[in-house]
Design an enzyme around this catalytic site. Structure first.
Site, PDB file in Angstrom:
ATOM      1  N   ASN A  94     -16.212  -1.041  13.803  1.00  0.00           N
ATOM      2  CA  ASN A  94     -15.362  -2.190  14.120  1.00  0.00           C
ATOM      3  C   ASN A  94     -13.926  -1.702  14.355  1.00  0.00           C
ATOM      4  O   ASN A  94     -13.654  -0.513  14.306  1.00  0.00           O
ATOM      5  CB  ASN A  94     -15.439  -3.235  12.990  1.00  0.00           C
ATOM      6  CG  ASN A  94     -15.032  -2.642  11.662  1.00  0.00           C
ATOM      7  OD1 ASN A  94     -13.895  -2.210  11.490  1.00  0.00           O
ATOM      8  ND2 ASN A  94     -15.957  -2.593  10.712  1.00  0.00           N
ATOM      9  N   ASP A 106     -21.697  -5.383   8.058  1.00  0.00           N
ATOM     10  CA  ASP A 106     -22.626  -6.292   7.378  1.00  0.00           C
ATOM     11  C   ASP A 106     -24.071  -5.875   7.642  1.00  0.00           C
ATOM     12  O   ASP A 106     -24.971  -6.243   6.894  1.00  0.00           O
ATOM     13  CB  ASP A 106     -22.404  -7.726   7.868  1.00  0.00           C
ATOM     14  CG  ASP A 106     -21.075  -8.271   7.360  1.00  0.00           C
ATOM     15  OD1 ASP A 106     -20.712  -7.950   6.217  1.00  0.00           O
ATOM     16  OD2 ASP A 106     -20.394  -8.987   8.128  1.00  0.00           O
ATOM     17  N   ILE A 144     -20.531  -4.669  -1.416  1.00  0.00           N
ATOM     18  CA  ILE A 144     -19.757  -3.864  -2.367  1.00  0.00           C
ATOM     19  C   ILE A 144     -18.964  -4.755  -3.324  1.00  0.00           C
ATOM     20  O   ILE A 144     -18.940  -4.532  -4.537  1.00  0.00           O
ATOM     21  CB  ILE A 144     -18.805  -2.920  -1.597  1.00  0.00           C
ATOM     22  CG1 ILE A 144     -19.626  -1.978  -0.718  1.00  0.00           C
ATOM     23  CG2 ILE A 144     -17.911  -2.142  -2.551  1.00  0.00           C
ATOM     24  CD1 ILE A 144     -18.836  -1.254   0.349  1.00  0.00           C
ATOM     25  N   VAL A 145     -18.327  -5.791  -2.766  1.00  0.00           N
ATOM     26  CA  VAL A 145     -17.544  -6.692  -3.616  1.00  0.00           C
ATOM     27  C   VAL A 145     -18.457  -7.373  -4.643  1.00  0.00           C
ATOM     28  O   VAL A 145     -18.094  -7.520  -5.817  1.00  0.00           O
ATOM     29  CB  VAL A 145     -16.803  -7.735  -2.746  1.00  0.00           C
ATOM     30  CG1 VAL A 145     -16.183  -8.803  -3.607  1.00  0.00           C
ATOM     31  CG2 VAL A 145     -15.736  -7.059  -1.919  1.00  0.00           C
ATOM     32  N   PHE A 148     -10.466  -9.029   0.771  1.00  0.00           N
ATOM     33  CA  PHE A 148      -9.877  -9.521   2.016  1.00  0.00           C
ATOM     34  C   PHE A 148     -10.962 -10.302   2.759  1.00  0.00           C
ATOM     35  O   PHE A 148     -12.162 -10.070   2.572  1.00  0.00           O
ATOM     36  CB  PHE A 148      -9.414  -8.342   2.886  1.00  0.00           C
ATOM     37  CG  PHE A 148      -8.011  -7.903   2.587  1.00  0.00           C
ATOM     38  CD1 PHE A 148      -7.725  -7.233   1.407  1.00  0.00           C
ATOM     39  CD2 PHE A 148      -6.977  -8.140   3.486  1.00  0.00           C
ATOM     40  CE1 PHE A 148      -6.426  -6.816   1.126  1.00  0.00           C
ATOM     41  CE2 PHE A 148      -5.675  -7.731   3.219  1.00  0.00           C
ATOM     42  CZ  PHE A 148      -5.398  -7.073   2.040  1.00  0.00           C
ATOM     43  N   LYS A 161     -15.678 -17.860   0.336  1.00  0.00           N
ATOM     44  CA  LYS A 161     -15.844 -16.479  -0.159  1.00  0.00           C
ATOM     45  C   LYS A 161     -15.341 -16.349  -1.595  1.00  0.00           C
ATOM     46  O   LYS A 161     -15.943 -15.647  -2.406  1.00  0.00           O
ATOM     47  CB  LYS A 161     -15.117 -15.487   0.744  1.00  0.00           C
ATOM     48  CG  LYS A 161     -15.948 -15.141   1.963  1.00  0.00           C
ATOM     49  CD  LYS A 161     -15.253 -14.227   2.944  1.00  0.00           C
ATOM     50  CE  LYS A 161     -16.088 -14.145   4.215  1.00  0.00           C
ATOM     51  NZ  LYS A 161     -15.359 -13.732   5.381  1.00  0.00           N
ATOM     52  N   LYS A 175     -18.425 -15.214  -3.736  1.00  0.00           N
ATOM     53  CA  LYS A 175     -18.369 -13.806  -4.187  1.00  0.00           C
ATOM     54  C   LYS A 175     -17.793 -13.697  -5.590  1.00  0.00           C
ATOM     55  O   LYS A 175     -17.584 -12.583  -6.084  1.00  0.00           O
ATOM     56  CB  LYS A 175     -17.547 -12.963  -3.204  1.00  0.00           C
ATOM     57  CG  LYS A 175     -18.210 -12.838  -1.819  1.00  0.00           C
ATOM     58  CD  LYS A 175     -17.665 -11.647  -1.039  1.00  0.00           C
ATOM     59  CE  LYS A 175     -18.361 -11.498   0.308  1.00  0.00           C
ATOM     60  NZ  LYS A 175     -18.582 -10.127   0.706  1.00  0.00           N
TER      61      LYS A 175
HETATM   62  O1  PMT Z   1      -7.577  -1.900   8.959  1.00  0.00           O
HETATM   63  P1  PMT Z   1      -6.588  -2.715   9.777  1.00  0.00           P
HETATM   64  O2  PMT Z   1      -6.658  -2.347  11.235  1.00  0.00           O
HETATM   65  O3  PMT Z   1      -5.190  -2.629   9.238  1.00  0.00           O
HETATM   66  O4  PMT Z   1      -7.038  -4.253   9.696  1.00  0.00           O
HETATM   67  C1  PMT Z   1      -6.992  -4.921   8.472  1.00  0.00           C
HETATM   68  C2  PMT Z   1      -8.297  -5.700   8.205  1.00  0.00           C
HETATM   69  C3  PMT Z   1      -8.335  -6.873   9.174  1.00  0.00           C
HETATM   70  C4  PMT Z   1      -9.539  -4.832   8.390  1.00  0.00           C
HETATM   71  C5  PMT Z   1      -8.265  -6.130   6.703  1.00  0.00           C
HETATM   72  O5  PMT Z   1      -7.086  -6.738   6.423  1.00  0.00           O
HETATM   73  C6  PMT Z   1      -9.405  -7.104   6.358  1.00  0.00           C
HETATM   74  O6  PMT Z   1      -9.351  -8.293   6.595  1.00  0.00           O
HETATM   75  N1  PMT Z   1     -10.463  -6.531   5.745  1.00  0.00           N
HETATM   76  C7  PMT Z   1     -11.686  -7.256   5.434  1.00  0.00           C
HETATM   77  C8  PMT Z   1     -12.514  -7.361   6.676  1.00  0.00           C
HETATM   78  C9  PMT Z   1     -13.882  -7.931   6.409  1.00  0.00           C
HETATM   79  O7  PMT Z   1     -14.845  -7.216   6.493  1.00  0.00           O
HETATM   80  O8  PMT Z   1     -13.931  -9.172   6.039  1.00  0.00           O
HETATM   81  P2  PMT Z   1     -15.302  -9.964   5.724  1.00  0.00           P
HETATM   82  O9  PMT Z   1     -14.890 -11.375   5.672  1.00  0.00           O
HETATM   83  O10 PMT Z   1     -16.374  -9.566   6.658  1.00  0.00           O
HETATM   84  O11 PMT Z   1     -15.697  -9.458   4.282  1.00  0.00           O
HETATM   85  C10 PMT Z   1     -15.203 -10.088   3.102  1.00  0.00           C
HETATM   86  C11 PMT Z   1     -15.091  -9.075   2.003  1.00  0.00           C
HETATM   87  O12 PMT Z   1     -16.380  -8.547   1.664  1.00  0.00           O
HETATM   88  C12 PMT Z   1     -14.198  -7.889   2.317  1.00  0.00           C
HETATM   89  O13 PMT Z   1     -13.451  -7.571   1.156  1.00  0.00           O
HETATM   90  C13 PMT Z   1     -15.190  -6.768   2.604  1.00  0.00           C
HETATM   91  O14 PMT Z   1     -14.626  -5.503   2.254  1.00  0.00           O
HETATM   92  C14 PMT Z   1     -16.327  -7.142   1.669  1.00  0.00           C
HETATM   93  N2  PMT Z   1     -17.656  -6.633   2.059  1.00  0.00           N
HETATM   94  C15 PMT Z   1     -18.243  -6.960   3.240  1.00  0.00           C
HETATM   95  C16 PMT Z   1     -19.507  -6.483   3.526  1.00  0.00           C
HETATM   96  C17 PMT Z   1     -20.163  -5.642   2.604  1.00  0.00           C
HETATM   97  N3  PMT Z   1     -21.357  -5.130   2.834  1.00  0.00           N
HETATM   98  N4  PMT Z   1     -19.558  -5.348   1.438  1.00  0.00           N
HETATM   99  C18 PMT Z   1     -18.326  -5.829   1.160  1.00  0.00           C
HETATM  100  O15 PMT Z   1     -17.793  -5.542   0.082  1.00  0.00           O
END
Ligand code: PMT
Length: 401
Positions: A210, A279, A306-307, A322, A336, A340
């Site tokens: 990504n 994901d 992971i979270v 995030f 979330k 979560k």
């Molecule tokens: O890296 P940059 O270019 O500076 O950009 C910043 C960012 C946009 C990447 C960052 O600020 C951000 O938003 N990161 C989270 C992106 C994300 O994957 O969001 P999500 O809504 O899909 O996931 C929610 C949370 O679950 C996140 O904390 C993610 O790390 C976590 N997750 C997701 C999938 C997975 N299998 N395990 C996880 O822990």
């Protein structure tokens, strides 16, 4: 680890197979500029000789409580007054039980009882012993009295079992000792976090990934380090250099990131998931896929969350994730926060020019159970500092209520 320069550290070693790692800990502390005195329990001398530790510390090693010669030179009271911090590594189940109940039958337990210096313990034992309610109750009691427990980590053990009970590695222990002497809102805390993208291999030359550059996560790591935390940054592939004095663990795939966090989460007081973790993943073909067919289908499989791994631990670190959203930001972020089981969610619109992925600026909405705040567009490092000070405030509020 400049904080260790000229600091006086007593390293206690108790009887256990991890006692040999005490030698490496002494070496690390000395290299960082600390003065080190070693105190061993009689059982520890069965695992590593006092002579080894004497050579590494450059000082006589103390074992006996009632040694008249030692008492006159550097007895337990003198040592107690001398020490800026006491770290016991490994700390056996027996030693922790003694400390929890105020027993002082040997030099090391007497010294710990008499000391007013910060006391850090790195437990090491068989996983069943660690999970035993007696050990858990003793750990809780010690924590409530201000003793800092470092780990234990999960993993393979000398007895052949796999589970919690491994002693943290000496560099992590030395860093935690160093943090005891820093000042700032997160002084003495360990912050584990993820940043950057992950890459899911399709074949040896291609992957799914990504647009995350890691900039936001690295800025948060820097801000946390500035606030005095020991920062462990589990990072996906990025072009960024690690912030100064941050311990970086580089991984590639979501599975590797999951394993790296699982191996270190026991050390963490605070966890922040800033990585854009895939994901879905796919099984990698063993060789480069040839373009023979006009169409091809990839079968994707969900990755481990992971979270969620962090949030379901008990006790668990203060857990922040995030959330990258392209629509209904508040609604999805709230969802979330609850789904979560987070302490805090940091939501950012992505897909807007100049903000979010791969830019130097961002705009954040931070939510917690009974509150929230909006921060307009600003540089990532400025936002990261605001975020860390908010996390520190809410972390301390949670731990004093
Ligand atoms: O890296 P940059 O270019 O500076 O950009 C910043 C960012 C946009 C990447 C960052 O600020 C951000 O938003 N990161 C989270 C992106 C994300 O994957 O969001 P999500 O809504 O899909 O996931 C929610 C949370 O679950 C996140 O904390 C993610 O790390 C976590 N997750 C997701 C999938 C997975 N299998 N395990 C996880 O822990």
């Amino acid at each position: 680890m400049d904080q260790l320069i000229n600091k006086r550290i007593v390293v206690g070693i108790t009887g256990g197979i991890a006692a040999y790692k005490g030698a490496e800990l002494v070496r690390r502390l000395k290299e960082a500029g600390a003065e080190v005195r070693v105190v061993m329990t009689p059982a520890a001398t069965q695992f590593i000789t006092p002579l080894t530790l004497q050579a590494l510390s450059g000082q006589p090693v103390h074992v006996e409580l009632l040694d008249a010669t030692e008492e006159s030179a550097m007895g337990h009271i003198t040592l107690t007054r001398w020490a800026d911090a006491v770290v016991v590594a490994p700390a056996s189940a027996d030693f922790m039980a003694k400390l929890a109940h105020g027993l002082a039958g040997d030099l090391l337990s007497t010294l710990c009882l008499a000391s007013r210096a910060p006391l850090l313990l790195a437990p090491a034992m068989n996983s069943a012993m660690w999970e035993n309610p007696a050990t858990q109750a003793n750990s809780q009691l010690l924590r409530e009295r201000g003793v800092r427990l470092l780990g234990p980590a999960d993993g393979g053990q000398a007895c052949g079992e796999i589970g919690p009970g491994r002693m943290l590695e000496p560099p992590a222990i030395a860093a935690a000792v160093a943090q005891t002497f820093s000042s700032g809102a997160l002084q003495g805390k360990t912050l584990l976090m993820t940043a950057g993208p992950t890459r899911e291999a399709i074949d040896p030359v291609r992957f799914i990934s990504n647009r995350s550059s890691g900039k936001m996560g690295y800025a948060v790591a820097q801000a946390a380090q500035e606030a005095g935390a020991r920062v462990v940054l589990v990072s996906g592939p990025t072009a960024l250099a690690p912030p100064a004095r941050v311990e970086r663990v580089v991984v590639e795939s979501a599975a590797e990131m999951h394993a790296a966090v699982a191996a270190r989460v026991a050390e963490a007081d605070i966890f922040i998931g800033a990585a854009a973790v895939a994901d879905y993943t796919t099984a990698s073909a063993p060789h480069k896929i040839k373009k023979k067919e006009p169409r091809m289908t990839l079968e994707l499989e969900r990755t481990l969350d992971i979270v969620a791994l962090v949030a379901r631990r008990s006790p668990r670190p203060f857990t922040v994730a995030f959330a990258a959203e392209t629509e209904a930001l508040l609604e999805h972020a709230q969802e979330k926060l609850h789904a979560k089981n987070l302490d805090m969610v940091v939501a950012n619109w992505v897909g807007r020019p100049g903000l979010g992925f791969d830019s130097d600026d961002n705009a954040l909405t931070v939510l917690w159970r009974d509150g929230g705040v909006d921060w307009p567009a600003a540089g990532k490092i400025a936002l990261a500092r605001q975020l860390i000070s908010l996390i520190a405030e809410r972390y301390h509020a949670q731990h004093t209520s």
